[in-house]
Design a protein around this motif. Structure first.
Motif, PDB file in Angstrom:
ATOM      1  N   PRO A  37       1.096  -1.395  -0.218  1.00 56.26           N
ATOM      2  CA  PRO A  37       0.154   0.093   0.149  1.00 56.26           C
ATOM      3  C   PRO A  37       1.050   1.402  -0.006  1.00 56.26           C
ATOM      4  O   PRO A  37       1.933   1.669   0.489  1.00 56.26           O
ATOM      5  N   THR A  38       0.534   1.817  -0.664  1.00 51.51           N
ATOM      6  CA  THR A  38       0.926   2.972  -0.567  1.00 51.51           C
ATOM      7  C   THR A  38       2.257   3.610  -1.589  1.00 51.51           C
ATOM      8  O   THR A  38       2.339   4.847  -1.465  1.00 51.51           O
ATOM      9  N   ALA A  39       2.518   2.903  -2.365  1.00 51.41           N
ATOM     10  CA  ALA A  39       3.038   3.055  -3.202  1.00 51.41           C
ATOM     11  C   ALA A  39       2.773   4.158  -4.574  1.00 51.41           C
ATOM     12  O   ALA A  39       1.309   3.806  -5.003  1.00 51.41           O
ATOM     13  N   LYS A  40       3.812   4.544  -4.958  1.00 53.92           N
ATOM     14  CA  LYS A  40       2.880   5.152  -6.428  1.00 53.92           C
ATOM     15  C   LYS A  40       3.696   4.718  -7.555  1.00 53.92           C
ATOM     16  O   LYS A  40       6.015   4.520  -7.687  1.00 53.92           O
ATOM     17  N   ILE A  41       4.103   3.720  -8.668  1.00 50.12           N
ATOM     18  CA  ILE A  41       4.812   4.299  -9.978  1.00 50.12           C
ATOM     19  C   ILE A  41       3.605   4.979 -11.377  1.00 50.12           C
ATOM     20  O   ILE A  41       2.515   4.540 -11.226  1.00 50.12           O
ATOM     21  N   ILE A  42       4.233   5.780 -11.656  1.00 50.83           N
ATOM     22  CA  ILE A  42       3.853   7.048 -12.636  1.00 50.83           C
ATOM     23  C   ILE A  42       4.937   7.141 -13.446  1.00 50.83           C
ATOM     24  O   ILE A  42       5.812   7.141 -14.110  1.00 50.83           O
ATOM     25  N   ALA A  43       4.139   6.648 -14.859  1.00 52.21           N
ATOM     26  CA  ALA A  43       4.737   7.278 -15.840  1.00 52.21           C
ATOM     27  C   ALA A  43       4.130   8.040 -16.641  1.00 52.21           C
ATOM     28  O   ALA A  43       3.288   8.065 -18.021  1.00 52.21           O
ATOM     29  N   GLU A  44       4.846   9.363 -15.950  1.00 51.98           N
ATOM     30  CA  GLU A  44       4.730  10.659 -16.731  1.00 51.98           C
ATOM     31  C   GLU A  44       5.333  10.775 -17.694  1.00 51.98           C
ATOM     32  O   GLU A  44       4.309  11.651 -19.100  1.00 51.98           O
ATOM     33  N   CYS A  45       6.280  10.111 -18.559  1.00 55.08           N
ATOM     34  CA  CYS A  45       6.770  11.046 -19.393  1.00 55.08           C
ATOM     35  C   CYS A  45       7.075   9.824 -20.577  1.00 55.08           C
ATOM     36  O   CYS A  45       7.321  10.165 -21.692  1.00 55.08           O
ATOM     37  N   GLY A  46       7.242   8.372 -20.369  1.00 57.01           N
ATOM     38  CA  GLY A  46       7.087   7.372 -21.238  1.00 57.01           C
ATOM     39  C   GLY A  46       6.586   6.524 -20.512  1.00 57.01           C
ATOM     40  O   GLY A  46       5.940   6.305 -19.200  1.00 57.01           O
ATOM     41  N   PRO A  47       6.631   5.504 -21.438  1.00 58.51           N
ATOM     42  CA  PRO A  47       6.630   3.837 -20.022  1.00 58.51           C
ATOM     43  C   PRO A  47       6.921   3.055 -19.719  1.00 58.51           C
ATOM     44  O   PRO A  47       8.001   3.164 -19.042  1.00 58.51           O
ATOM     45  N   ILE A  48       6.142   2.202 -18.250  1.00 62.69           N
ATOM     46  CA  ILE A  48       7.661   1.719 -17.117  1.00 62.69           C
ATOM     47  C   ILE A  48       7.191  -0.019 -17.395  1.00 62.69           C
ATOM     48  O   ILE A  48       5.645   0.109 -17.824  1.00 62.69           O
ATOM     49  N   ILE A  49       8.305   0.057 -17.032  1.00 64.56           N
ATOM     50  CA  ILE A  49       7.498  -1.900 -17.618  1.00 64.56           C
ATOM     51  C   ILE A  49       8.510  -2.986 -16.011  1.00 64.56           C
ATOM     52  O   ILE A  49       9.717  -2.434 -16.282  1.00 64.56           O
ATOM     53  N   ILE A  50       8.157  -3.758 -15.747  1.00 67.19           N
ATOM     54  CA  ILE A  50       8.667  -4.363 -14.940  1.00 67.19           C
ATOM     55  C   ILE A  50       8.663  -5.668 -14.522  1.00 67.19           C
ATOM     56  O   ILE A  50       7.894  -5.624 -14.785  1.00 67.19           O
ATOM     57  N   GLY A  51       9.193  -6.013 -14.448  1.00 66.06           N
ATOM     58  CA  GLY A  51      10.242  -7.660 -14.678  1.00 66.06           C
ATOM     59  C   GLY A  51       9.003  -8.806 -14.009  1.00 66.06           C
ATOM     60  O   GLY A  51       8.018  -8.243 -13.094  1.00 66.06           O
ATOM     61  N   THR A  66      11.167  10.958 -18.226  1.00 68.21           N
ATOM     62  CA  THR A  66      12.383  10.403 -19.058  1.00 68.21           C
ATOM     63  C   THR A  66      11.648  10.512 -20.254  1.00 68.21           C
ATOM     64  O   THR A  66      10.680   9.329 -20.929  1.00 68.21           O
ATOM     65  N   PRO A  67      11.615  12.255 -21.175  1.00 66.71           N
ATOM     66  CA  PRO A  67      10.751  12.134 -22.098  1.00 66.71           C
ATOM     67  C   PRO A  67      11.033  10.635 -23.605  1.00 66.71           C
ATOM     68  O   PRO A  67      12.340  11.034 -23.803  1.00 66.71           O
ATOM     69  N   GLY A  68       9.896  10.346 -23.871  1.00 65.13           N
ATOM     70  CA  GLY A  68      10.504   8.889 -24.922  1.00 65.13           C
ATOM     71  C   GLY A  68      10.841   8.063 -24.465  1.00 65.13           C
ATOM     72  O   GLY A  68      11.803   6.808 -25.509  1.00 65.13           O
ATOM     73  N   ILE A  69      11.410   7.545 -23.405  1.00 63.07           N
ATOM     74  CA  ILE A  69      12.186   6.178 -22.698  1.00 63.07           C
ATOM     75  C   ILE A  69      11.546   5.605 -22.297  1.00 63.07           C
ATOM     76  O   ILE A  69      10.567   5.942 -21.096  1.00 63.07           O
TER      77      ILE A  69
END
Length: 190
Positions: A37-51, A66-69
């Motif tokens: 709980p209370t974690a934040k995962i924010i894809a603000e400028c590009g996608p996030i891939i978590i294994g 990081t824009p575009g990354i």
């Protein structure tokens, strides 16, 4: 809770506690992850891939600025309470200790430990098995990678659903994506 089910892909068997958790943007979460709980995962400028098999504790912030990354997080990583992560590349078997900060410019390879309260944002790729520790962010190399947290992830996977509202999986990773996630530091020549 703020999880956009249209853009957030949660793979089978991941445990995502929804109490005050915020996951926004194009985020893909692999197999057997535990997000407290209370974690934040924010894809603000590009996608996030978590294994796969990552442990993300309370008040952790993972944000792609990081824009575009594509921010790539490998497998078997531990993000302890209050860690703030902005680097677009994290390999496998790393530990980000409590309240550490990893900025945009530093890349994490495999087997690294970023100590509690350490703040790094150097234009560099950390060598494998680097340990950053202490109030002056000193460095050393360790001989072995940090231990895998499989037993803790299995335990939390059984216990957390009894006490927390858990977000249901909505995505099955294609087999080619799973192999890409396993080695975010590798590049292929075409």
């Amino acid at each position: 809770m703020s999880i956009n089910k249209e853009t957030v892909k949660i793979s089978y068997s991941s445990i995502i506690c929804t109490e005050h958790t915020r996951i926004e943007g194009d985020v893909t979460i692999g197999l057997k992850n535990v997000i407290h709980p209370t974690a934040k995962i924010i894809a603000e400028c590009g996608p996030i891939i978590i294994g796969d098999y990552n442990l993300i504790e309370e008040n952790v912030t993972i944000i792609n600025k990081t824009p575009g990354i594509i921010m790539m997080i490998g497998n078997h990583n531990v993000f302890e309470v209050g860690a703030n992560i902005q680097t677009p590349q994290i390999g496998d078997h790393n530990v980000m200790e409590s309240k550490c900060h990893v900025g945009l410019r530093t890349r994490i390879t495999n087997g690294c430990v970023i100590g509690a309260m350490c703040n790094i944002n150097y234009d560099e790729i950390l060598a494998e098995n680097t340990v950053i520790y202490g109030s002056r962010c000193e460095r050393r190399l360790q001989h072995e990678k940090p231990s895998v947290q499989l037993s803790q992830i299995e335990f939390l996977g059984k216990i957390l659903p009894n006490y927390q509202r858990i977000e249901k999986p909505n995505y099955r990773l294609p087999s080619t994506t799973a192999t890409t996630i396993q080695s975010p530091t590798n590049t292929t020549n075409t």
